[in-house]
Design an enzyme around this catalytic site. Structure first.
Site, PDB file in Angstrom:
ATOM      1  N   SER A 283       0.842  -1.189   0.000  1.00 54.12           N
ATOM      2  CA  SER A 283       0.000   0.000   0.000  1.00 54.12           C
ATOM      3  C   SER A 283       0.877   1.239   0.000  1.00 54.12           C
ATOM      4  CB  SER A 283      -0.901   0.014   1.245  1.00 54.12           C
ATOM      5  OG  SER A 283      -1.557   1.261   1.390  1.00 54.12           O
TER       6      SER A 283
ATOM      7  N   TYR B 269      -2.482  -1.006   9.939  1.00 50.80           N
ATOM      8  CA  TYR B 269      -2.399  -1.156   8.483  1.00 50.80           C
ATOM      9  C   TYR B 269      -1.045  -0.645   7.994  1.00 50.80           C
ATOM     10  CZ  TYR B 269      -3.990  -0.943   3.597  1.00 50.80           C
ATOM     11  OH  TYR B 269      -4.129  -1.125   2.235  1.00 50.80           O
TER      12      TYR B 269
END
Length: 255
Positions: free
Chosen positions: A142, A159
């Site tokens: 990401s 995350y």
């Protein structure tokens, strides 16, 4: 260079979103596709769509965090096709919260799916790739492996940590397995509309306005805009690309 005829691609998280799009893109490029996810009914729909294109698709219900399921599924896929050439580690989750509010359970959940799951699937696939002296591994990381959200609208510390770990694991695998003609690379998407994000980020007009204002292209990613990079890293076009993180974010990370 981008032709995948005769290749077998394994895709985790293939039941929806970016995984589904990538699986169909692999089929359009000529590959047979192994579809892995927990929701078997959705996997069957993807498989049927691929089969109408004249390509083979094998749907298998699997939880990436369960080693026994992973070992069984990869063995089933290998026995069915006889080889595995491409692995797209796409399965992932995003849990909201900062270190001051995250529960240990939710932190562990992020790490188990995003990191442990990638490790387990890679563990059982890479053995066959070593035997065949060939492989293309693409890990979905990401943009949040490189940058973090300052806005209080959406804080995702677990995350950030898990996707940064994906990059580290990608580099380690690339360094170790390159001698077997196996390349391992990662993709860092910016904000794309998917089943995961439409339930969170895309529900916040304030966040979207902030993102689009800051982004040099003034928009989020569109469906299919990751497929070109995925196909590049999965084909002979990237024969000397190894251990890299390619960020696809409209330039968000440069500002």
């Amino acid at each position: 260079m981008f032709n995948l005829s005769g290749k077998v691609a394994v895709v985790t998280g293939a039941s929806s979103g970016l995984g589904r799009e990538a699986a169909i893109a692999y089929a359009k490029a000529g590959a047979s596709v192994v579809l892995l996810a927990r929701r078997f009914e959705l996997l069957k729909e993807v498989a049927e769509e691929i089969q109408t294109m004249g390509c083979e698709a094998l749907p298998i219900e699997m939880d990436v965090t369960d080693e026994k399921q992973v070992e069984f599924s990869i063995r089933k896929a290998y026995n069915y096709f006889g080889h595995i050439d491409i692995l797209l580690n796409n399965a992932g989750i995003a849990v909201a919260g900062g270190v001051d509010s995250l529960t240990v359970e939710n932190f562990d959940k992020s790490m188990n799916v995003n990191v442990k799951g990638l490790f387990l699937v890679s563990k059982y696939v890479v053995r066959h790739m070593i035997e065949n002296n060939y492989g293309k591994i693409v890990n979905i990381s990401s943009i949040n492996a490189e940058i973090a959200d300052k806005s209080d609208l959406f804080i995702r510390h677990s995350y950030n940590a898990s996707k940064a770990a994906v990059v580290g694991l990608t580099k380690g695998m690339a360094a170790s397995y390159g001698k077997y003609n196996i390349t391992t690379n990662a993709i860092g998407p910016g904000l794309f509309e998917s089943e995961m994000t439409e339930k969170s980020l895309f529900k916040s007009n304030d966040f979207l306005n902030m993102y689009n204002t800051a982004n040099p292209m003034s928009r989020t990613g569109k469906h299919g805009e990751l497929n070109g990079t995925i196909l590049y890293l999965s084909s002979e076009a990237s024969s000397y690309t190894n251990g890299q993180l390619i960020i696809i974010d409209g330039g968000m990370s440069i500002i």
